[in-house]
Design a protein around this motif. Structure first.
Motif, PDB file in Angstrom:
ATOM      1  N   LEU A  86       6.710   1.602  -5.798  1.00 28.33           N
ATOM      2  CA  LEU A  86       8.141   1.920  -5.748  1.00 28.33           C
ATOM      3  C   LEU A  86       8.410   3.303  -5.161  1.00 28.33           C
ATOM      4  O   LEU A  86       9.512   3.583  -4.696  1.00 28.33           O
ATOM      5  CB  LEU A  86       8.755   1.852  -7.150  1.00 28.33           C
ATOM      6  N   TYR A  87       7.418   4.161  -5.195  1.00 26.45           N
ATOM      7  CA  TYR A  87       7.589   5.538  -4.738  1.00 26.45           C
ATOM      8  C   TYR A  87       7.027   5.768  -3.335  1.00 26.45           C
ATOM      9  O   TYR A  87       6.989   6.884  -2.863  1.00 26.45           O
ATOM     10  CB  TYR A  87       6.935   6.497  -5.730  1.00 26.45           C
ATOM     11  N   MET A  88       6.591   4.684  -2.683  1.00 24.42           N
ATOM     12  CA  MET A  88       6.100   4.789  -1.305  1.00 24.42           C
ATOM     13  C   MET A  88       7.142   4.168  -0.385  1.00 24.42           C
ATOM     14  O   MET A  88       7.561   3.034  -0.598  1.00 24.42           O
ATOM     15  CB  MET A  88       4.789   4.031  -1.134  1.00 24.42           C
ATOM     16  N   ASN A  89       7.581   4.880   0.622  1.00 24.41           N
ATOM     17  CA  ASN A  89       8.525   4.311   1.584  1.00 24.41           C
ATOM     18  C   ASN A  89       7.860   3.244   2.438  1.00 24.41           C
ATOM     19  O   ASN A  89       8.452   2.241   2.775  1.00 24.41           O
ATOM     20  CB  ASN A  89       9.098   5.402   2.480  1.00 24.41           C
ATOM     21  N   PHE A  90       6.622   3.486   2.826  1.00 23.03           N
ATOM     22  CA  PHE A  90       5.848   2.540   3.617  1.00 23.03           C
ATOM     23  C   PHE A  90       4.391   2.773   3.263  1.00 23.03           C
ATOM     24  O   PHE A  90       4.037   3.782   2.656  1.00 23.03           O
ATOM     25  CB  PHE A  90       6.085   2.732   5.122  1.00 23.03           C
ATOM     26  N   GLN A  91       3.545   1.849   3.623  1.00 27.44           N
ATOM     27  CA  GLN A  91       2.125   2.003   3.338  1.00 27.44           C
ATOM     28  C   GLN A  91       1.488   2.842   4.441  1.00 27.44           C
ATOM     29  O   GLN A  91       1.411   2.423   5.585  1.00 27.44           O
ATOM     30  CB  GLN A  91       1.452   0.642   3.265  1.00 27.44           C
ATOM     31  N   PRO A  92       1.024   4.050   4.103  1.00 24.61           N
ATOM     32  CA  PRO A  92       0.427   4.915   5.121  1.00 24.61           C
ATOM     33  C   PRO A  92      -0.888   4.324   5.659  1.00 24.61           C
ATOM     34  O   PRO A  92      -1.574   3.599   4.950  1.00 24.61           O
ATOM     35  CB  PRO A  92       0.142   6.223   4.375  1.00 24.61           C
ATOM     36  N   PRO A  93      -1.229   4.611   6.890  1.00 26.50           N
ATOM     37  CA  PRO A  93      -2.499   4.113   7.430  1.00 26.50           C
ATOM     38  C   PRO A  93      -3.681   4.843   6.797  1.00 26.50           C
ATOM     39  O   PRO A  93      -3.561   5.951   6.284  1.00 26.50           O
ATOM     40  CB  PRO A  93      -2.400   4.424   8.925  1.00 26.50           C
TER      41      PRO A  93
END
Length: 79
Positions: free
Chosen positions: A39-46
């Motif tokens: 919920l606290y991640m805007n997108f999944q970082p690479p």
């Protein structure tokens, strides 16, 4: 709602249920619940760090950043 500082938010939240003065039962007090890390991640970082395959199966997620330990509150402790 705009979140100014997302670092101040934690995965453990609390609230106090409504208690009526006419309620015959004693008040419950604070209740706690957990929110998942995604919920606290805007997108999944690479290039997120990953668990080994067998450990990922045991934990329910491949990525360490998305793992959240859950302790069963109803399980008796051996202390």
């Amino acid at each position: 709602m705009y979140i100014q500082n997302p670092a101040q938010y934690t995965p453990i939240k609390a609230y106090k249920p409504f208690y009526s003065p006419f309620d015959p039962c004693p008040p419950i007090g604070r209740k706690y619940y957990r929110t998942p890390p995604h919920l606290y991640m805007n997108f999944q970082p690479p290039n997120l760090e990953q668990f080994p395959p067998y450990e990922a199966l045991m934990r329910g997620t491949l990525w360490k950043a998305l793992y959240d330990f859950y302790e069963n509150p109803y399980k008796e402790r051996n202390s």
